[in-house]
Structures are given as C-alpha cells and as structure tokens.
Design a protein around this motif. Structure first.
Motif, PDB file in Angstrom:
ATOM      1  N   ILE A  55       0.844  -1.193   0.000  1.00 10.77           N
ATOM      2  CA  ILE A  55       0.000   0.000   0.000  1.00 10.77           C
ATOM      3  C   ILE A  55       0.882   1.247   0.000  1.00 10.77           C
ATOM      4  N   GLY A  56       0.296   2.388  -0.361  1.00  5.46           N
ATOM      5  CA  GLY A  56       0.981   3.665  -0.240  1.00  5.46           C
ATOM      6  C   GLY A  56       1.856   4.058  -1.411  1.00  5.46           C
ATOM      7  N   GLY A  57       1.801   3.329  -2.490  1.00  6.83           N
ATOM      8  CA  GLY A  57       2.617   3.679  -3.647  1.00  6.83           C
ATOM      9  C   GLY A  57       2.210   2.850  -4.847  1.00  6.83           C
ATOM     10  N   ASP A  58       2.850   3.122  -5.961  1.00  8.97           N
ATOM     11  CA  ASP A  58       2.590   2.344  -7.174  1.00  8.97           C
ATOM     12  C   ASP A  58       3.649   1.250  -7.254  1.00  8.97           C
ATOM     13  N   TRP A  59       3.290   0.081  -6.727  1.00 10.85           N
ATOM     14  CA  TRP A  59       4.230  -1.033  -6.667  1.00 10.85           C
ATOM     15  C   TRP A  59       3.925  -2.091  -7.725  1.00 10.85           C
ATOM     16  N   GLY A  60       3.172  -1.704  -8.756  1.00 11.39           N
ATOM     17  CA  GLY A  60       2.854  -2.636  -9.835  1.00 11.39           C
ATOM     18  C   GLY A  60       2.049  -3.812  -9.325  1.00 11.39           C
ATOM     19  N   PRO A  61       2.440  -5.025  -9.722  1.00  9.15           N
ATOM     20  CA  PRO A  61       1.692  -6.221  -9.315  1.00  9.15           C
ATOM     21  C   PRO A  61       1.635  -6.427  -7.796  1.00  9.15           C
ATOM     22  N   GLU A  62       2.588  -5.850  -7.059  1.00 10.69           N
ATOM     23  CA  GLU A  62       2.607  -6.007  -5.602  1.00 10.69           C
ATOM     24  C   GLU A  62       1.481  -5.230  -4.921  1.00 10.69           C
ATOM     25  N   ASN A  63       0.803  -4.326  -5.666  1.00  3.77           N
ATOM     26  CA  ASN A  63      -0.357  -3.623  -5.110  1.00  3.77           C
ATOM     27  C   ASN A  63      -1.585  -4.528  -5.012  1.00  3.77           C
ATOM     28  N   PHE A  64      -1.506  -5.699  -5.613  1.00  6.08           N
ATOM     29  CA  PHE A  64      -2.629  -6.632  -5.621  1.00  6.08           C
ATOM     30  C   PHE A  64      -2.267  -7.865  -4.796  1.00  6.08           C
ATOM     31  N   PRO A  65      -3.269  -8.519  -4.204  1.00  8.04           N
ATOM     32  CA  PRO A  65      -2.961  -9.708  -3.396  1.00  8.04           C
ATOM     33  C   PRO A  65      -2.093 -10.710  -4.153  1.00  8.04           C
ATOM     34  N   ASN A  66      -1.022 -11.116  -3.503  1.00 12.16           N
ATOM     35  CA  ASN A  66      -0.093 -12.092  -4.073  1.00 12.16           C
ATOM     36  C   ASN A  66       0.551 -12.862  -2.936  1.00 12.16           C
ATOM     37  N   SER A  67       1.124 -13.999  -3.256  1.00 10.57           N
ATOM     38  CA  SER A  67       1.749 -14.818  -2.214  1.00 10.57           C
ATOM     39  C   SER A  67       3.250 -14.891  -2.430  1.00 10.57           C
ATOM     40  N   HIS A  68       3.935 -15.118  -1.329  1.00 13.03           N
ATOM     41  CA  HIS A  68       5.385 -15.325  -1.352  1.00 13.03           C
ATOM     42  C   HIS A  68       5.700 -16.586  -0.570  1.00 13.03           C
ATOM     43  N   HIS A  69       6.692 -17.304  -1.046  1.00 20.04           N
ATOM     44  CA  HIS A  69       7.223 -18.458  -0.323  1.00 20.04           C
ATOM     45  C   HIS A  69       8.409 -17.932   0.485  1.00 20.04           C
ATOM     46  N   TYR A  70       8.135 -17.578   1.727  1.00 19.16           N
ATOM     47  CA  TYR A  70       9.144 -16.993   2.602  1.00 19.16           C
ATOM     48  C   TYR A  70      10.038 -18.073   3.202  1.00 19.16           C
ATOM     49  N   ILE A  71      11.288 -17.715   3.398  1.00 15.91           N
ATOM     50  CA  ILE A  71      12.208 -18.532   4.188  1.00 15.91           C
ATOM     51  C   ILE A  71      12.703 -17.645   5.323  1.00 15.91           C
TER      52      ILE A  71
END
Length: 128
Positions: free
Chosen positions: A17-33
């Motif tokens: 949120i708070g900026g134009d982050w392209g695809p990251e502005n929309f719900p997405n998942s990450h495989h965190y380590i």
C-alpha cells in the motif's frame, strides 16, 4: 561468539500500500524462508547455546500466526505497509519476546521473500 541458526519456510499473502508497486499492489503470495540466528558468548552446562527444541517450538508458533494468511489482515501490520522489512522486524521482535535463554546476546531474523530478495532485523539483548 557462538551462533545457532534455525530455518522455516512458509507461504503468506500480502499486497503493498501507499505507492505504485505494480503487481505487488494486488494480493499475491510469497514463499518466505525465515532464518533465525541466535548469538551468545557462553554455552550452557550441556554444551548448548540454547535448547533447540524450545527455539523450534517458538519459531513454529510465530510462523503459524502468518502461514497461509493475508499479512494485511494481521493486527501486527495495522497501519503498516506489509513490506519484507516490517515483516522481518515483527518476526524478530516476537521471537525475542518468547525465547528466554539467558546466555543469548543477540537475535537476528533474515527473511527471504524469493530467491534474490531478503531483509534482516537484529535485536541486541543484555546478557544475564
């Protein structure tokens, strides 16, 4: 100085949120380590820096709070952009509050968002 590390991987979702982050502005998942690193100068009477079973229990509890969930919905992210930097700090702070070993002088979380991007947060602790 001794260092002990324990890793966990999990999937969580977010949107920035708070900026134009392209695809990251929309719900997405990450495989965190998540890599937890604990440091200390002295080992206990058993030759351990810390009880790894206890550390793993706390790590699993903390990861369980975010695993398969939308970070934006978590109270820990209220008013915050769910960036990897904020997430690393939130995880480190939570783990620092739970892990009670007296000989730990430092705690660090390194959080990988993908194979090329990570953030870290360190907490210094007073040795008893």
């Amino acid at each position: 100085m001794y260092t002990l590390g324990v890793r966990r991987d999990f999937i969580a979702r977010h949107f920035l949120i708070g900026g134009d982050w392209g695809p990251e502005n929309f719900p997405n998942s990450h495989h965190y380590i998540l890599e937890l690193q604990l440091e200390g100068k002295e080992l206990d009477q058993h030759g351990y820096l810390v009880d790894i079973v206890d550390v793993e229990k706390h790590l699993d509890e903390v990861v369980g709070e975010y695993k398969e969930k939308m970070l934006n919905d978590s109270p820990a992210f209220a008013g915050l952009n769910p960036s990897i930097e904020h997430f690393a700090r939130i995880l480190a702070t939570s783990l620092n509050e739970r892990i009670k070993a007296n000989n730990i002088s430092g705690l660090k979380v390194v959080l990988w968002e993908n194979e090329s991007a990570w953030a870290a947060y360190s907490v210094e602790r007073l040795e008893s």
